[in-house]
Design an enzyme around this catalytic site. Structure first.
Site, PDB file in Angstrom:
ATOM      1  N   HIS A 140       2.369   3.508  -8.953  1.00 37.14           N
ATOM      2  CA  HIS A 140       2.271   2.059  -9.175  1.00 37.14           C
ATOM      3  C   HIS A 140       3.493   1.551  -9.948  1.00 37.14           C
ATOM      4  CE1 HIS A 140      -1.652   1.959  -7.463  1.00 37.14           C
ATOM      5  NE2 HIS A 140      -2.256   2.582  -8.445  1.00 37.14           N
ATOM      6  N   ASP A 191       0.830  -1.202   0.000  1.00 36.65           N
ATOM      7  CA  ASP A 191       0.000   0.000   0.000  1.00 36.65           C
ATOM      8  C   ASP A 191       0.869   1.259   0.000  1.00 36.65           C
ATOM      9  OD1 ASP A 191      -2.346   1.416  -0.017  1.00 36.65           O
ATOM     10  OD2 ASP A 191      -2.748   1.189   2.120  1.00 36.65           O
ATOM     11  N   ARG A 209      -0.043   7.700  -2.515  1.00 33.74           N
ATOM     12  CA  ARG A 209       0.509   8.773  -1.676  1.00 33.74           C
ATOM     13  C   ARG A 209       1.942   9.104  -2.066  1.00 33.74           C
ATOM     14  NH1 ARG A 209      -0.935   5.839   3.671  1.00 33.74           N
ATOM     15  NH2 ARG A 209      -1.557   4.252   2.163  1.00 33.74           N
ATOM     16  N   LEU A 217      11.632 -20.514  -4.872  1.00 29.45           N
ATOM     17  CA  LEU A 217      10.742 -19.558  -4.197  1.00 29.45           C
ATOM     18  C   LEU A 217       9.394 -19.692  -4.885  1.00 29.45           C
ATOM     19  CD1 LEU A 217       9.918 -16.943  -2.578  1.00 29.45           C
ATOM     20  CD2 LEU A 217      10.899 -15.612  -4.433  1.00 29.45           C
ATOM     21  N   SER A 264      -7.040  -6.343  -5.810  1.00 30.72           N
ATOM     22  CA  SER A 264      -8.121  -6.953  -5.020  1.00 30.72           C
ATOM     23  C   SER A 264      -9.434  -6.886  -5.785  1.00 30.72           C
ATOM     24  CB  SER A 264      -8.268  -6.225  -3.686  1.00 30.72           C
ATOM     25  OG  SER A 264      -8.851  -4.958  -3.888  1.00 30.72           O
TER      26      SER A 264
HETATM   27  C1  FPP Z   1      -2.154   0.102  -3.214  1.00 29.57           C
HETATM   28  O1  FPP Z   1      -1.642   1.414  -3.194  1.00 29.57           O
HETATM   29  C2  FPP Z   1      -1.599  -0.640  -4.341  1.00 29.57           C
HETATM   30  C3  FPP Z   1      -2.330  -1.291  -5.280  1.00 29.57           C
HETATM   31  C4  FPP Z   1      -3.801  -1.318  -5.270  1.00 29.57           C
HETATM   32  C5  FPP Z   1      -1.712  -1.983  -6.412  1.00 29.57           C
HETATM   33  C6  FPP Z   1      -0.422  -2.662  -6.160  1.00 29.57           C
HETATM   34  C7  FPP Z   1       0.310  -2.747  -7.438  1.00 29.57           C
HETATM   35  C8  FPP Z   1       1.647  -2.662  -7.588  1.00 29.57           C
HETATM   36  C9  FPP Z   1       2.567  -2.581  -6.461  1.00 29.57           C
HETATM   37  C10 FPP Z   1       2.285  -2.603  -8.925  1.00 29.57           C
HETATM   38  C11 FPP Z   1       2.077  -3.744  -9.820  1.00 29.57           C
HETATM   39  C12 FPP Z   1       2.170  -5.095  -9.178  1.00 29.57           C
HETATM   40  C13 FPP Z   1       2.992  -6.094  -9.591  1.00 29.57           C
HETATM   41  C14 FPP Z   1       2.912  -7.422  -8.961  1.00 29.57           C
HETATM   42  C15 FPP Z   1       3.954  -5.911 -10.670  1.00 29.57           C
HETATM   43  P1  FPP Z   1      -2.656   2.630  -3.279  1.00 29.57           P
HETATM   44  O2  FPP Z   1      -2.836   2.980  -4.692  1.00 29.57           O
HETATM   45  O3  FPP Z   1      -3.938   2.288  -2.568  1.00 29.57           O
HETATM   46  O4  FPP Z   1      -1.893   3.741  -2.482  1.00 29.57           O
HETATM   47  P2  FPP Z   1      -2.539   4.905  -1.589  1.00 29.57           P
HETATM   48  O5  FPP Z   1      -3.157   4.242  -0.389  1.00 29.57           O
HETATM   49  O6  FPP Z   1      -1.366   5.744  -1.227  1.00 29.57           O
HETATM   50  O7  FPP Z   1      -3.532   5.618  -2.444  1.00 29.57           O
END
Ligand code: FPP
Length: 256
Positions: free
Chosen positions: A36, A19, A23, A130, A64
């Site tokens: 991202h 997460d 931000r 892994l 999710s």
């Molecule tokens: C949450 O941060 C993150 C996600 C919903 C997506 C996670 C995706 C990645 C890390 C990149 C792609 C994944 C792979 C496996 C290559 P947020 O957007 O909710 O952050 P915030 O809470 O600061 O808004």
């Protein structure tokens, strides 16, 4: 091996809620997608560290069931990122003998991403250095509901007896049936929630929540989390005295 770490007391399975990408980007006056993208680099870094440390299982919450509610542009960008991650990383994943698995509902995942994902899962099925599971289009409640449905169907078809249902038996219907439960769940971004992630499997996981935003979570931050984990006493419902007595008797305490 980092000298701060005891190689005998590493977790077998680490699960991560990644997460804070949004931000991280906002702090730099950039759009969420930029965050991202940087988050993908953290994924590469953490996978590589876990492989080097010899952690057998790593599960990452990548998309999710609830993430569909995000703006269309962000959802599309996340799918593009996942696809390009799979494409660009596959050679390294193969070289490092990493097995890739998918946890979640295939239905709904864009066809091209699903094809890439399934091909990577098939191509790496023989590896075991892994096991990297990507939770994509995943929800813990949906996973448990699916397991209940599959079990009910087996009962209906006379394959098993309703009264034979135990927690262990139900676990066999989860996506994670072959894997041990996570020992350590890391959440970056500082929020104190589990957000529908591995609800069943996290029953006895140690929780580590850090304010560090996911794009800033790299090897030093992982080592810090592991050091803290190694100081936790895992009691599994027993008393501290019982745990210590068992440890000194068996000389065990190898794996926390
Ligand atoms: C949450 O941060 C993150 C996600 C919903 C997506 C996670 C995706 C990645 C890390 C990149 C792609 C994944 C792979 C496996 C290559 P947020 O957007 O909710 O952050 P915030 O809470 O600061 O808004």
């Amino acid at each position: 091996m980092n000298p701060q770490l005891d190689p005998e007391r590493l977790p077998r399975h680490i699960a991560i809620i990644m997460d804070g990408n949004g931000r991280w980007a906002r702090e730099r006056n950039r759009n969420r997608i930029f965050g991202h993208r940087e988050g993908s680099d953290s994924v590469r870094n953490i996978v590589s560290c876990c492989r080097t440390l010899g952690i057998p299982y790593l599960t990452l919450y990548a998309f999710s069931k609830e993430n569909w509610q995000r703006p269309d542009r962000e959802v599309k960008a996340l799918w593009r990122l996942l696809k390009s991650f799979l494409k660009s990383q596959l050679p390294e994943i193969i070289e490092k003998e990493i097995r890739l698995c998918h946890l979640g509902d295939p239905e709904g995942i864009p066809e091209d991403v699903l094809a890439q994902l399934q091909a990577a899962v098939a191509e790496t099925a023989r590896y075991d250095k892994l096991t990297l599971s990507l939770a994509i289009n995943y929800g813990g409640r949906q996973e448990i509901t699916r397991a209940a449905r599959l079990f009910a169907a087996d009962v209906q078809q006379g394959k098993c007896d309703l009264h034979a249902l135990t927690p262990d038996r139900l676990s066999e219907y989860l996506f994670t049936t072959e894997f041990p439960d996570p020992d350590l769940m890391i959440r970056t971004g500082g929020e104190y929630r589990v957000s529908n992630f591995l609800l069943w499997q996290l029953a006895y996981a140690e929780l580590y929540i850090t304010k560090v935003l996911w794009p800033d979570f790299r090897e030093p931050q992982l080592i810090e989390a592991l050091c803290e984990y190694q100081h936790r006493e895992r009691r599994f419902g027993k008393t501290s005295e019982q745990v210590r007595r068992t440890r000194s008797r068996t000389g065990e305490a190898k794996r926390l």
